[in-house]
Motif scaffolding. Structure first.
Motif, short mmCIF file in Angstrom:
data_model
loop_
_atom_site.label_atom_id
_atom_site.label_comp_id
_atom_site.label_asym_id
_atom_site.label_seq_id
_atom_site.Cartn_x
_atom_site.Cartn_y
_atom_site.Cartn_z
N LEU B 24 -33.36 -11.87 -36.75
CA LEU B 24 -33.84 -10.64 -36.11
C LEU B 24 -32.65 -9.74 -35.78
N VAL B 25 -31.64 -10.32 -35.15
CA VAL B 25 -30.48 -9.52 -34.77
C VAL B 25 -29.68 -9.12 -36.00
N ALA B 26 -29.52 -10.04 -36.95
CA ALA B 26 -28.73 -9.74 -38.15
C ALA B 26 -29.39 -8.62 -38.96
N ASN B 27 -30.71 -8.69 -39.13
CA ASN B 27 -31.39 -7.64 -39.89
C ASN B 27 -31.24 -6.28 -39.22
N ALA B 28 -31.39 -6.26 -37.89
CA ALA B 28 -31.25 -5.00 -37.17
C ALA B 28 -29.80 -4.52 -37.22
N GLU B 29 -28.86 -5.44 -37.07
CA GLU B 29 -27.44 -5.07 -37.12
C GLU B 29 -27.08 -4.52 -38.50
N VAL B 30 -27.55 -5.17 -39.53
CA VAL B 30 -27.27 -4.70 -40.89
C VAL B 30 -27.88 -3.32 -41.11
N GLY B 31 -29.10 -3.13 -40.62
CA GLY B 31 -29.72 -1.82 -40.74
C GLY B 31 -28.95 -0.74 -40.00
N ALA B 32 -28.43 -1.09 -38.81
CA ALA B 32 -27.69 -0.12 -38.01
C ALA B 32 -26.33 0.19 -38.60
N ARG B 33 -25.71 -0.76 -39.28
CA ARG B 33 -24.35 -0.56 -39.80
C ARG B 33 -24.34 -0.14 -41.27
N VAL B 245 -33.39 4.65 -36.67
CA VAL B 245 -33.30 4.99 -35.25
C VAL B 245 -31.90 4.76 -34.69
N LEU B 246 -31.30 3.62 -35.02
CA LEU B 246 -30.04 3.24 -34.39
C LEU B 246 -28.81 3.75 -35.14
N ALA B 247 -28.87 3.73 -36.46
CA ALA B 247 -27.69 4.12 -37.24
C ALA B 247 -27.22 5.54 -36.94
N PRO B 248 -28.11 6.52 -36.86
CA PRO B 248 -27.64 7.89 -36.57
C PRO B 248 -26.95 8.02 -35.22
N MET B 249 -27.25 7.10 -34.30
CA MET B 249 -26.64 7.17 -32.97
C MET B 249 -25.45 6.21 -32.87
N HIS B 250 -25.06 5.61 -33.99
CA HIS B 250 -23.92 4.68 -34.02
C HIS B 250 -24.12 3.54 -33.03
N ILE B 251 -25.35 3.05 -32.91
CA ILE B 251 -25.65 1.94 -32.02
C ILE B 251 -25.59 0.65 -32.82
N GLY B 252 -24.73 -0.27 -32.40
CA GLY B 252 -24.68 -1.59 -33.01
C GLY B 252 -25.65 -2.50 -32.28
N VAL B 253 -26.10 -3.54 -32.95
CA VAL B 253 -27.07 -4.46 -32.35
C VAL B 253 -26.39 -5.80 -32.12
N ASP B 254 -26.37 -6.22 -30.84
CA ASP B 254 -25.84 -7.56 -30.61
C ASP B 254 -26.65 -8.35 -29.59
#
Lengths: 176, 409
Positions: B24-33, B245-254
């Motif tokens: 869950l976190v890896a998929n979101a992190e990969v999407g954000a980065r 949602v997160l990538a444009p705001m440069h939000i990383g997921v951890d």
């Protein structure tokens, strides 16, 4: 082939098991796993920002910290706006913001633990530390409001974070 | 309806394998980065797990024995021991993280620190393992995990430029803030997440628990062809909504709660509640999968009675193993270690250990002594061998990349 009751494997097959084949690579693989465990134990120590012997390396660590802090600040801003718009409920919002506060505090602590290599790095450390402290204070304010259930006002309480985000972004731009 | 419920083994396996806390976190992190620059890896991973899970299920249906018990017999106790040690270690790390994941999911609605919920979570897991029949467990947590479709719903409701989304997914690229090493590292993490070893051990043992026979080969294929692609869809949905949602705001997921934030932004409270329910069911399902998989591996290696299809008293050692693993997992989490980091390391290390799992499956599924006339065909062998070569390359590259990228930092 008739159904096999796993609890009666030997009876069901009606013959002795074939003798297991020796495989010497098994020991090699076990040793490899021990090496992997050692690497894992080493990498599990949560210290993503290591020592810095030169100003360049120290500046790099500072930029990494500033970027991570910016991500945290933006997370809080987004969560605050979402909650104020009625799209998130209290316990969830409070948890997201608490996690962010903890993360930001950890970032500041980790960065402060790195020895600045020279006087120029001291000034850089002071500059970033001020930004982090301001951001942390404002995130704490948002956390308190969220835990008190003041979701409608959360976006207002989080407004100072807009300035914090700009300053962190500017810090990143000044130190490419 | 009954036929639809028969595929819940595949659904639960996929939910626990594709969308556990680390995924869950890896998929979101990969999407954000990386936005959708690594979406193709999920597709490759889905293909790989379909190929090998189908083999594992077929082995269980034809021989009546799960894959792990045949590994020791066919390849020797040394190889079997190496496989056992690696599997137990990875299962243990993942189980500890999943227990924390369930507690965090509860904390998202309870305003209680998740550490305080960990012991309660462990008791709940034990009760389910002890009392709930296997099929009921599959249905409840497999279908509960489908609440993660809230991410797909949020993605659709967000109303992205689908042309751009498809372009990003079909034209892999490295974001300018990243480099080839971090791209490769996260690619390996995603692939390892799709093909975690406990998925196939759980799936084949589950097939024996459900008493599959030759007549159930079609059911095996249905489970595999429905369950695992569904897991892939969920992974891609999480990645896509994070990228928007997160990538444009440069939000990383951890953290785990951050994963659901895009759903709240796009679709509001009800979708958020569904996402949290899905996270609870997925992490609980993964905890069951890894806990039971630990018991299966150890019991099958030593030839002990195992399984939920017999009374607990008849499989006492199996249940003791599961309980001990849960207790040890609780102890690890109570030290305050970051559960997301724990599971991310376990994903990457499982990538390093993949050959130990999948090579024996390929060998056994080609052995007519076990499979009769249902050995692999030439096309399947060709595809499976290609995947095995890829798995070996990944296994070799994993640790160096982890060191070079400092675990993706």
């Amino acid at each position: 082939m008739s159904r096999v009751d796993p609890s009666k494997i030997d009876e069901a097959t009606g013959e002795t098991r074939r003798p297991a084949r020796r495989t010497t690579p098994g020991i090699v693989v076990v040793c490899t796993i021990v090496v992997l465990l050692t690497v894992l134990a080493w990498r599990m120590v949560p210290h993503p920002v290591g020592a810095a012997r030169t100003y360049g390396k120290y500046e790099g660590k500072a930029v990494t910290t500033a970027k991570s802090a910016l991500s945290t600040v933006e997370t809080v801003r987004l969560a605050a706006r979402t909650a104020s718009a009625g799209n998130a409920f209290g316990p969830y919002t409070a948890l997201v913001i608490s996690d962010a506060e903890e993360g930001l505090s950890g970032l500041q602590g980790t960065f402060d633990s790195i020895q600045p290599p020279d006087a120029r790095a001291d000034a850089l450390a002071q500059d970033l530390d001020t930004l982090l402290s301001d951001a942390l204070e404002h995130v704490r304010g948002v956390r308190v409001a969220a835990r008190r259930g003041s979701l409608a006002e959360l976006a207002t309480v989080a407004e100072p974070l807009t300035d914090d985000a700009s300053k962190l972004d500017a810090f990143d731009a000044r130190h490419p | 309806m009954k036929k639809m419920l028969q595929i819940t083994l595949g659904v639960l396996t996929a939910i626990g394998g594709f969308v556990d806390i680390g995924d869950l976190v890896a998929n979101a992190e990969v999407g954000a980065r990386f936005r959708l620059g690594l979406a193709w890896v999920v597709l490759v991973g889905v293909g790989g797990i379909i190929v090998y899970a189908e083999m594992a299920g077929r082995v269980a249906a034809i021989s009546g024995r799960p894959v792990f018990s045949l590994v020791r017999e066919r390849l020797g106790p040394g190889f079997g021991l190496a496989n056992l040690v690696a599997s137990l270690f990875i299962n243990f790390l993942t189980l500890a993280a999943e227990i924390a994941g369930v507690a965090i999911a509860l904390a998202m609605v309870a305003s209680v620190n998740y550490i305080l919920l960990v012991p309660f979570t462990a008791v709940l897991i034990w009760i389910v393992v002890w009392r709930l029949p296997f099929e009921r467990m599959e249905q409840v947590f497999g279908l509960g995990g489908l609440a993660l479709l809230a991410f797909l719903f949020a993605l659709v409701q967000f109303g992205p430029d689908w042309g751009n989304v498809i372009h990003q997914a079909t034209h892999p690229s490295i974001a300018k803030e990243e480099n080839l090493f971090t791209y490769a590292y996260f690619g390996i993490a995603l692939f390892g997440a799709a093909m975690t070893p406990y998925e196939v051990f759980f799936f084949s043992s589950g097939a024996v628990e459900e008493r599959w026979t030759r007549k159930d080969l079609a059911l095996n294929r249905a489970n595999v062809y429905v369950g695992f692609p569904l897991g892939g869809v969920l992974s891609l949905s999480i990645m896509a909504i994070a990228s928007l949602v997160l990538a444009p705001m440069h939000i990383g997921v951890d953290t785990l709660p951050q994963v659901a934030l895009p759903v709240a932004v796009a679709s509001g409270k009800i979708a958020l509640a569904c996402a949290i329910l899905g996270i609870f069911a997925a992490t609980f399902g993964a905890a069951l999968e890894t806990g039971l998989s630990s018991g299966y591996c150890l019991a099958q290696y030593f030839g002990w009675q195992w399984g939920k299809y017999v009374r607990p008293r008849a499989a006492a050692r199996f249940h003791v193993v599961v309980i001990v693993m849960v207790l040890l997992g609780v102890l690890v989490i109570m030290t305050g270690v970051d559960p997301v980091k724990v599971t991310e390391y376990s994903i990457v290390l499982s990538a390093a250990a993949l050959p130990l799992t999948y090579f024996p499956i390929l060998v056994v599924s080609n052995d007519p002594d076990y499979m009769g006339d249902k050995t692999n065909g030439p096309v399947l062998n060709f595809i499976a061998t290609l995947y095995l070569c890829l798995i070996v390359i990944i296994a070799v590259a994993t640790i160096p990349l982890m060191i070079i990228t400092k675990a993706g930092a």
